[in-house]
Design a protein around this motif. Structure first.
Motif, PDB file in Angstrom:
ATOM      1  N   SER A  43      79.941  30.590  18.493  1.00 48.04           N
ATOM      2  CA  SER A  43      80.658  31.717  17.892  1.00 48.04           C
ATOM      3  C   SER A  43      79.775  32.391  16.850  1.00 48.04           C
ATOM      4  O   SER A  43      79.832  33.611  16.685  1.00 48.04           O
ATOM      5  N   ALA A  44      78.918  31.603  16.183  1.00 48.84           N
ATOM      6  CA  ALA A  44      77.975  32.206  15.247  1.00 48.84           C
ATOM      7  C   ALA A  44      77.003  33.123  15.985  1.00 48.84           C
ATOM      8  O   ALA A  44      76.755  34.253  15.562  1.00 48.84           O
ATOM      9  N   ALA A  45      76.463  32.635  17.113  1.00 47.35           N
ATOM     10  CA  ALA A  45      75.482  33.436  17.862  1.00 47.35           C
ATOM     11  C   ALA A  45      76.118  34.705  18.400  1.00 47.35           C
ATOM     12  O   ALA A  45      75.507  35.775  18.384  1.00 47.35           O
ATOM     13  N   ALA A  46      77.368  34.601  18.865  1.00 46.09           N
ATOM     14  CA  ALA A  46      78.047  35.777  19.401  1.00 46.09           C
ATOM     15  C   ALA A  46      78.286  36.801  18.285  1.00 46.09           C
ATOM     16  O   ALA A  46      78.057  37.999  18.459  1.00 46.09           O
ATOM     17  N   THR A  47      78.708  36.299  17.124  1.00 46.03           N
ATOM     18  CA  THR A  47      78.935  37.197  15.995  1.00 46.03           C
ATOM     19  C   THR A  47      77.628  37.841  15.558  1.00 46.03           C
ATOM     20  O   THR A  47      77.569  39.026  15.230  1.00 46.03           O
ATOM     21  N   PHE A  48      76.567  37.033  15.576  1.00 47.83           N
ATOM     22  CA  PHE A  48      75.244  37.532  15.173  1.00 47.83           C
ATOM     23  C   PHE A  48      74.797  38.660  16.107  1.00 47.83           C
ATOM     24  O   PHE A  48      74.268  39.681  15.666  1.00 47.83           O
ATOM     25  N   PHE A  68      76.626  40.638  17.681  1.00 48.39           N
ATOM     26  CA  PHE A  68      77.489  41.796  17.543  1.00 48.39           C
ATOM     27  C   PHE A  68      77.261  42.519  16.214  1.00 48.39           C
ATOM     28  O   PHE A  68      77.079  43.724  16.159  1.00 48.39           O
ATOM     29  N   PHE A  69      77.272  41.764  15.119  1.00 50.52           N
ATOM     30  CA  PHE A  69      77.192  42.384  13.794  1.00 50.52           C
ATOM     31  C   PHE A  69      75.802  42.275  13.159  1.00 50.52           C
ATOM     32  O   PHE A  69      75.540  42.893  12.150  1.00 50.52           O
ATOM     33  N   ASN A  70      74.970  41.425  13.744  1.00 53.97           N
ATOM     34  CA  ASN A  70      73.627  41.214  13.214  1.00 53.97           C
ATOM     35  C   ASN A  70      73.640  40.744  11.754  1.00 53.97           C
ATOM     36  O   ASN A  70      72.787  41.113  10.967  1.00 53.97           O
ATOM     37  N   SER A  71      74.629  39.940  11.409  1.00 56.66           N
ATOM     38  CA  SER A  71      74.682  39.426  10.046  1.00 56.66           C
ATOM     39  C   SER A  71      74.811  37.907  10.067  1.00 56.66           C
ATOM     40  O   SER A  71      75.740  37.355  10.664  1.00 56.66           O
ATOM     41  N   PHE A  72      73.871  37.261   9.418  1.00 59.09           N
ATOM     42  CA  PHE A  72      73.868  35.800   9.375  1.00 59.09           C
ATOM     43  C   PHE A  72      75.095  35.267   8.643  1.00 59.09           C
ATOM     44  O   PHE A  72      75.726  34.308   9.057  1.00 59.09           O
ATOM     45  N   TRP A  73      75.455  35.933   7.552  1.00 62.85           N
ATOM     46  CA  TRP A  73      76.545  35.412   6.708  1.00 62.85           C
ATOM     47  C   TRP A  73      77.883  35.541   7.410  1.00 62.85           C
ATOM     48  O   TRP A  73      78.707  34.643   7.336  1.00 62.85           O
ATOM     49  N   LEU A  74      78.059  36.671   8.120  1.00 62.40           N
ATOM     50  CA  LEU A  74      79.278  36.805   8.919  1.00 62.40           C
ATOM     51  C   LEU A  74      79.349  35.744  10.004  1.00 62.40           C
ATOM     52  O   LEU A  74      80.404  35.205  10.299  1.00 62.40           O
ATOM     53  N   SER A  75      78.185  35.435  10.582  1.00 59.70           N
ATOM     54  CA  SER A  75      78.205  34.467  11.672  1.00 59.70           C
ATOM     55  C   SER A  75      78.514  33.064  11.145  1.00 59.70           C
ATOM     56  O   SER A  75      79.156  32.280  11.823  1.00 59.70           O
ATOM     57  N   LEU A  76      78.087  32.766   9.916  1.00 60.89           N
ATOM     58  CA  LEU A  76      78.470  31.479   9.312  1.00 60.89           C
ATOM     59  C   LEU A  76      79.987  31.402   9.145  1.00 60.89           C
ATOM     60  O   LEU A  76      80.613  30.395   9.462  1.00 60.89           O
ATOM     61  N   VAL A  83      67.292  32.987  11.197  1.00 60.82           N
ATOM     62  CA  VAL A  83      67.532  32.933   9.757  1.00 60.82           C
ATOM     63  C   VAL A  83      67.473  34.349   9.179  1.00 60.82           C
ATOM     64  O   VAL A  83      66.732  35.194   9.662  1.00 60.82           O
ATOM     65  N   PRO A  84      68.260  34.604   8.130  1.00 61.82           N
ATOM     66  CA  PRO A  84      68.238  35.928   7.501  1.00 61.82           C
ATOM     67  C   PRO A  84      66.944  36.104   6.704  1.00 61.82           C
ATOM     68  O   PRO A  84      66.297  35.116   6.330  1.00 61.82           O
ATOM     69  N   GLU A  85      66.605  37.349   6.454  1.00 60.14           N
ATOM     70  CA  GLU A  85      65.374  37.679   5.733  1.00 60.14           C
ATOM     71  C   GLU A  85      65.278  36.925   4.399  1.00 60.14           C
ATOM     72  O   GLU A  85      64.236  36.402   4.023  1.00 60.14           O
ATOM     73  N   LEU A  86      66.425  36.822   3.737  1.00 57.73           N
ATOM     74  CA  LEU A  86      66.495  36.172   2.429  1.00 57.73           C
ATOM     75  C   LEU A  86      65.997  34.731   2.457  1.00 57.73           C
ATOM     76  O   LEU A  86      65.396  34.245   1.497  1.00 57.73           O
TER      77      LEU A  86
END
Lengths: 378, 307
Positions: B51-56, B58-66, B124-127
């Motif tokens: 579900s994290a990968a699917a969210t990623f 779609f939204f391209n956001s690591f934090w949303l996918s967490l 991983v996110p840029e941060l």
């Protein structure tokens, strides 16, 4: 009355068709990995093979999932030989499974066409007249990687592979061609997904390059963690960690990496162009090298069937040996131990639009055979 | 071998320990309090990662996918508890094993049916990309430090939850005497649903965190499951503290063993043999550790003493 005639007719037809089947059909048993980790490889081999044989009415294929477990593969092989009465077995991805299945199958008078695994034990002393490898001998792509490391000028390479037959063949193959020093040599656990320990050792080793063979999900984990660790040492590897099926999962970390392969999407020959476009039409994705190997296995089988019946073992074997088919790799012939003699290319991971894929940059080894030909007496 | 390398490997061991703790915390809660052997824990881990990968994607956001990872896993966990697991509490362990094993097969096929057999992308996110200097001359991956950080937060959260809240008192009471606590007016079935949901959420979060640097693919949960069971057996079933200590112990032993044994063997034999023998021993080390601990303390480090 009508009903009775209908019934009799259908019974007659039933018998007729089965009698016909006994005469001409060839039954293939495919044991491959279709579930769990590494299933992408098996699915590509299966899809490539089925694409090749889809037009042929005389081939019946039974497909079973080995779940990457040797014991299950052995059970499936027994079932296929004894109750399904298949003529030809194929499909196995992993060398440890191949070692468990192939010797018993060929000794029971079945043909085995390997679309992937090519352990050295089955190329040398353990070779068999009914065993054909359509992909490569395990060492091959790694030998090319060793050669490539030389020509790039790498002098001090860190090498790692999983601790199983193909992993040992990989490092042996690389060392056979590589002339420089080894900065370190590590065998990891098969199926390992975290490489922090190994990456720390690479960082501390002062290597000028890294060679790794980690097929499937293992390679995804390694590449991502390697890119993330900030180490700038260039990596070289066989195509398995950079093939079409997993490039998307590795992401930009793979961009620009040189890898060695006997096949590439952009190989310029008629059979390959047809294969690539047919595969995309049929399955809606780009083919991987595994798919090309499955496809070539199917094409080889069809070419042999056109020349001889499988019931005439001698003639069928000769037909296989002549390898008279249009391979996606262009030139294709068998060495005396039934492994391919072929060109091995160096590819580079590039971006086509948004899609990561490979393009050929040079020929690594030309007309390359394998190191075990002399050990095989057949 | 340099001191830097040794320190880095020590950090790796610590980090692996926290990873293991994330995986096993949910399992030990469920196993210890509810007495349920949940083999499908690995599936919840996989569901979290997917579900994290699917969210990623779609939204391209690591934090949303967490966020998606643990909420999806919790929802799936609660639904599964209400429909299936609930019927198993009074059955023996064999029935539980059979049903939850069936759930593994079901979820693996379901995920493959939805997402296909090819691994998904999660990065991983840029941060958190790259590494920072933790001590002078020692660089360590930011993302792995982040895993240690999240593991610490989860540990504190669980200690607080179990030790300081009303819910924690009920959980501990339920662990001791299931009948008595329901006789005292606590709705035990609600408590179990909630607990299973928390366990599932922890598994899902672990799946997303670890899937980010490994591969998100069908069947990623099964190897994890074995390790998680080793942890909770060493730590003592049901004890969060035990799971925490055992995770760090196993993480350190495994990492340093894998690294030091071949190095020691190199002094007596040639590098190639040392490597293959060493890595074989290294992968057995966890189980040797488990055997030794169980001989000395049959109920694990912090398990209830058998009366």
């Amino acid at each position: 009355m009508f009903k009775i005639i209908n019934l009799i007719l259908s019974i007659v037809l039933l018998f007729a068709s089965s009698a016909f089947a006994d005469g001409h059909k060839l039954k293939v048993g495919m044991i491959t990995t279709l579930s769990g980790g590494g299933s992408g490889l098996g699915i590509d081999v299966r899809d490539g093979f089925m694409l090749a044989v889809r037009g042929s009415k005389d081939i019946e294929v039974v497909i079973e999932d080995d779940q990457r477990k040797p014991d299950i593969a052995v059970q499936l092989a027994d079932k296929m030989i004894q109750s399904e009465k298949v003529d030809v077995l194929t499909g196995i991805i992993w060398s440890n499974l191949a070692m468990a299945v192939v010797p018993a199958a060929v000794n029971q008078g079945k043909f085995y066409l390997s679309p992937n695994a090519g352990p050295s034990a089955l190329a040398g002393k353990g070779c068999h007249e009914n065993y054909f490898n359509v992909a490569w001998q395990n060492d091959n792509l790694h030998e090319a990687a060793g050669g490539h490391a030389n020509s790039t000028g790498f002098k001090n390479t860190f090498i790692l592979a999983p601790n199983y037959p193909a992993g040992k063949d990989a490092l042996t193959g690389f060392k056979r061609y590589f002339k420089g020093n080894l900065a370190g040599e590590i065998y990891t656990k098969l199926g390992q997904t975290d490489y922090a320990v190994e990456i720390a050792q690479i960082r501390a080793s002062n290597a000028d390059s890294v060679f790794f063979f980690l097929p499937g999900g293992m390679g995804i984990g390694f590449m991502k963690q390697y890119a993330q660790s900030g180490i700038e040492i260039p990596v070289v590897g066989p195509a398995f960690s950079f093939d079409q099926g997993i490039l998307k999962a590795v992401g930009d970390a793979a961009l620009g990496v040189k890898n060695t392969s006997q096949w590439s999407k952009d190989l310029d020959n008629k059979a390959n162009k047809k294969f690539v476009s047919d595969f995309q039409n049929e399955y809606g994705r780009l083919p991987s090298l595994y798919a090309s190997q499955g496809y070539d296995t199917g094409m080889l089988l069809i070419s042999a069937m056109a020349k001889a019946s499988v019931n005439d073992m001698e003639a069928f074997r000769d037909a296989l040996r002549s390898a008279d088919f249009d391979s996606t790799r262009g030139q294709f012939r068998f060495s005396s131990n039934h492994h391919p003699i072929q060109d091995i290319y160096v590819r580079e991971v590039i971006k086509e639009g948004d899609t990561l894929t490979n393009k050929i940059v040079s020929v690594g080894l030309q007309d390359h055979s394998n190191a075990y030909v002399d050990q095989c007496s057949m | 071998m340099t001191a830097e390398l040794l320190i880095e490997q020590f950090l790796n061991g610590l980090q692996f320990g926290f990873m293991l703790f994330l995986m096993s915390a949910g399992l030990t809660l469920i196993f210890g309090v509810m007495g349920l052997i949940n083999l499908a824990h690995g599936s919840l881990y996989m569901i979290g990662a997917f579900s994290a990968a699917a969210t990623f994607a779609f939204f391209n956001s690591f934090w949303l996918s967490l966020l998606a990872s643990f909420s999806c896993a919790a929802i799936v966990g609660i639904v599964v508890e209400k429909t299936i697991i609930r019927k198993l509490y009074n059955r023996d362990h064999l029935d539980q094993v059979l049903v939850t094993f069936a759930l593994i097969l079901f979820f693996s096929e379901l995920v493959r049916w939805i997402f296909g057999a090819f691994p998904l992308y999660l990065d991983v996110p840029e941060l958190l990309n790259g590494s920072i200097e933790v001590f002078s001359g020692i660089y360590y991956s930011k993302y792995r430090l982040f895993i240690i950080f999240v593991g610490l937060i989860i540990a504190v959260f669980l200690f607080f939850l179990i030790g300081k809240t009303n819910l924690g008192i009920q959980i501990r009471a339920g662990q001791h005497d299931r009948e008595m606590i329901s006789a005292l007016g606590v709705d035990i079935s609600k408590l179990y649903t909630l607990l299973f949901g928390i366990g599932a959420a922890l598994a899902g979060l672990a799946g997303a965190l670890i899937g980010t640097i490994q591969s998100v693919e069908v069947g990623m949960g099964e190897p994890i499951l074995i390790l998680a069971f080793v942890i909770i057996v060493i730590g003592g079933i049901g004890s969060i503290k035990g799971a925490f200590i055992a995770s760090l112990l196993v993480g350190l032993v495994d990492t340093l063993g894998r690294f030091l044994i071949p190095w020691v063997l190199q002094t007596v034999t040639n590098p190639s043999d040392a490597m293959s023998v060493g890595s074989a021993i290294g992968s057995m080390l966890i189980y040797i550790l488990m055997a030794i601990i169980l001989i000395l303390k049959p109920t694990g480090l912090y398990g209830k003493q058998l009366s």
